[in-house]
Design a protein around this motif. Structure first.
Motif, mmCIF file in Angstrom:
data_model
loop_
_atom_site.group_PDB
_atom_site.id
_atom_site.type_symbol
_atom_site.label_atom_id
_atom_site.label_comp_id
_atom_site.label_asym_id
_atom_site.label_seq_id
_atom_site.Cartn_x
_atom_site.Cartn_y
_atom_site.Cartn_z
ATOM 1 N N ALA A 36 0.825 -1.217 0.000
ATOM 2 C CA ALA A 36 0.000 0.000 0.000
ATOM 3 C C ALA A 36 0.856 1.262 0.000
ATOM 4 C CB ALA A 36 -0.877 0.002 1.255
ATOM 5 N N LEU A 37 0.220 2.370 -0.291
ATOM 6 C CA LEU A 37 0.845 3.673 -0.079
ATOM 7 C C LEU A 37 0.973 3.884 1.435
ATOM 8 C CD1 LEU A 37 -1.252 5.547 -2.727
ATOM 9 C CD2 LEU A 37 1.253 5.624 -2.632
ATOM 10 N N TYR A 39 0.248 4.668 5.044
ATOM 11 C CA TYR A 39 -1.091 4.832 5.624
ATOM 12 C C TYR A 39 -0.993 5.043 7.133
ATOM 13 C CZ TYR A 39 -0.467 -0.085 6.899
ATOM 14 O OH TYR A 39 0.018 -1.257 7.426
ATOM 15 N N ILE A 58 -4.968 6.440 3.746
ATOM 16 C CA ILE A 58 -3.719 6.785 3.042
ATOM 17 C C ILE A 58 -3.281 8.188 3.455
ATOM 18 C CG2 ILE A 58 -2.660 7.154 0.755
ATOM 19 C CD1 ILE A 58 -3.418 4.192 1.415
ATOM 20 N N PRO A 61 -0.485 10.244 -0.767
ATOM 21 C CA PRO A 61 -0.745 9.737 -2.121
ATOM 22 C C PRO A 61 0.534 9.792 -2.953
ATOM 23 C CG PRO A 61 -2.305 11.468 -1.505
ATOM 24 C CD PRO A 61 -1.266 11.425 -0.441
#
Ligand SMILES: Cc1cc2nc3c(=O)[nH]c(=O)nc-3n(C[C@H](O)[C@H](O)[C@H](O)COP(=O)(O)OP(=O)(O)OC[C@H]3O[C@@H](n4cnc5c(N)ncnc54)[C@H](O)[C@@H]3O)c2cc1C
Length: 399
Positions: A36-37, A39, A58, A61
C-alpha cells in the motif's frame, strides 16, 4: 547524495519527506515492504469497525510523494544490506546503492508458537493486510477470541464486537491493559466492555488453537475450550532487526542508536520502533515521528539530539475515556485517588519525592495534558499537593 529509507511506516515516510525538503539535491528513495501507499496505522481500528475504508487511511498519495521529490518503491522488502558496497539488496535481488541509509523497519506482531497457530482463521493485528484479512473472516453472530488484553487487543475486540461478533478476550493478567492501568481502572474497563458484549477470560493462558482445517476454538491451560472461528493474536510487538543484525550492526532489543539516531555504522541511521535508544525501544507514533525529524536534521548536518519524553497512552475505542502516563507501577510511590462511582470516573496519581511520576485517568480524561506536563517537567508540587487531584483550574487559582 543517495539516501535510501527502508520502511514506509510513519517514521520512514516522515524522515524521507524531511530529507527531500532539506537536501533538494539528494536522491531520496523510500522502499517499503507493504504494497500500500503510506497509511495511518493508528487509524486501523476505523478500518476494522468499518468507520473508514482503505482510501481514507492513506496519508501520502503517490503524487504527493513524487511532488516532494521522493522515489517511492512499494512492495519492495529489503533482504540484505551490503555495507562494504553501500547497497541494500531487495528480495528480488536488485541492489539499491546508498550513501546514507535510514532503517525504519518498525515492529512486527509477535505470533505465539502454539499448536494450531498457523491454521487459517488465526491472524495478527498490525498491518492493513491483517485488518483486511480480519474483515474477510469476521462473520456477524459468530465467535471470535482475541489473545491479549493490552491496548491493541482491546481495540481489536471492540472492532470485532462492532462487526457483530461475540468476542472473548483471553488475557494472562487479572485485568486488561495492566501496563497502563491499575487494577481498579482495569476492573471498571472490564465492566464497561462487558456491557458491549465483550467477555474476558482472565487470568488465563492459551495452550493451543483447535481445529482441523481452520480455527474452531482456543484451548486454555485449565482445559476449557473457547469456541472461535476467528482468533486474533495481539500479544505484543518485536522490533524488526533481522536486516540490521545480519549486516553486523549493534543490536540489543532494537537497533542501537546514539542521540542523533546513528547506528554503530555512521552511514546508517535507525528510527522509530526498530531503534533502541539508551536501552529503550519506543512503541508509539509521536516519538517515532520526533526521531524521524531528528534523524533527517542530523543527516543534513545539524548537531541535534533526541531526548525521550514521558509516554502517554490512551485507549481510543472503548466508548470510555481511558488515559495513563508515566510510571504507574512504581515501587515506593504514594498514591492520591479520586473516585466518583456514580459518574464512573476514577483517577490515581502517583507521587515520589513531591513530584508526580505517573497518572491513570478513567472516565474523565480532560486533565490529561496537565498531568502529562507535570510528569514530563518533573516540577516539585510544593504546597499545592492537596489540590493535585482536582485538575488545572484549582491548581492555577492557588498559584
Ligand atoms: C492497530 C494499531 C493501533 C495503534 N494505535 C496507536 C495509537 O493510538 N497511538 C500511538 O501512538 N501508536 C499506536 N500504534 C503504534 C504505532 O502504529 C507505531 O508506533 C508506529 O506505526 C511506529 O512507526 P514506525 O514507522 O517506527 O514502524 P511501522 O509503522 O511498523 O512501519 C515500519 C514499516 O517498515 C516496513 N518494513 C519492515 N521491514 C522491512 C524491510 N526489510 N524492507 C522494507 N520495508 C520493511 C514494514 O512493512 C512497515 O510498513 C498502533 C499500532 C497498531 C498496529
Amino acid at each position: 547524495m543517495r539516501i535510501l529509507v527502508v520502511g514506509a511506516g510513519p517514521a520512514g515516510t516522515r524522515c524521507a519527506l524531511r530529507l527531500a525538503e532539506s537536501l533538494p539535491a539528494a536522491r531520496v528513495t523510500l522502499a517499503g515492504a507493504e504494497a500500500a501507499l503510506p497509511y495511518d496505522r493508528v487509524a486501523l481500528s476505523k478500518l476494522l469497525t468499518g468507520e473508514a475504508e482503505v482510501a481514507g487511511l492513506i496519508t501520502h498519495p503517490l503524487a504527493a510523494l513524487r511532488g516532494a521529490g521522493i522515489a517511492y518503491r512499494p512492495a519492495t522488502p529489503i533482504a540484505a544490506i551490503d555495507r562494504a558496497a553501500g547497497a541494500a539488496v531487495t528480495a528480488r535481488g536488485e541492489a539499491l546503492r546508498y550513501d546514507r541509509l535510514v532503517l525504519a523497519t518498525g515492529s512486527a506482531a509477535i505470533r505465539l508458537n502454539l499448536p494450531g497457530a498457523a491454521l487459517p482463521g488465526v491472524v495478527a493485528y498490525r498491518t492493513l493486510e491483517d485488518v483486511q484479512a480480519i474483515r474477510r473472516a469476521a462473520i456477524q453472530g459468530a465467535r471470535a477470541v482475541v489473545i491479549g488484553g493490552g491496548l491493541l487487543g482491546l481495540e481489536a475486540a471492540v472492532g470485532l464486537a462492532a462487526r457483530g461478533m461475540k468476542v472473548t478476550v483471553v488475557h494472562a493478567v487479572g485485568w486488561p491493559m495492566e501496563r497502563q492501568l491499575d487494577a481498579t481502572a482495569g476492573e471498571l474497563l472490564t465492566r464497561r466492555l462487558g456491557l458491549r458484549g465483550i467477555a474476558f477470560a482472565m487470568p488465563a493462558s492459551t495452550v493451543a488453537i483447535e481445529g482441523a482445517t481452520r480455527a474452531t476454538g482456543v484451548r486454555l491451560s485449565d482445559g476449557s475450550l473457547v469456541p472461535a472461528s476467528l482468533v486474533v493474536m495481539a500479544v505484543g510487538i518485536r522490533p524488526q532487526v533481522t536486516l540490521a543484525e545480519a549486516a553486523g550492526l549493534a543490536i540489543g532489543r532494537g537497533i542501537q542508536v546514539d542521540d542523533a539516531m546513528r547506528t554503530s555504522d555512521p552511514a546508517i541511521t535507525a528510527i522509530g520502533e526498530c531503534a533502541e535508544h539508551r536501552g529503550r525501544c519506543i512503541g508509539l507514533v509521536a516519538p517515532a515521528l520526533e526521531q524521524a525529524e531528528i534523524a533527517a536534521r542530523a543527516i543534513a548536518g545539524e548537531a541535534v539530539a533526541w531526548a525521550p519524553r514521558a509516554d502517554a497512552a490512551a485507549l481510543k475505542v472503548s466508548g470510555t475515556a481511558v488515559w495513563s502516563a508515566g510510571d504507574i507501577a512504581a515501587a515506593n510511590a504514594e498514591s492520591i485517588v479520586l473516585r466518583d462511582e456514580a459518574a464512573e470516573s476514577y483517577r490515581r496519581l502517583l507521587l515520589r519525592d513531591d513530584r508526580l511520576i505517573g497518572a491513570v485517568l478513567y472516565g474523565d480524561t480532560a486533565d490529561a495534558g496537565f498531568y502529562l506536563d507535570l510528569i514530563a517537567s518533573g516540577r516539585a508540587l510544593g504546597g499545592r499537593r492537596q489540590l493535585l487531584a482536582f485538575g488545572p483550574a484549582h491548581w492555577r487559582e492557588a498559584a
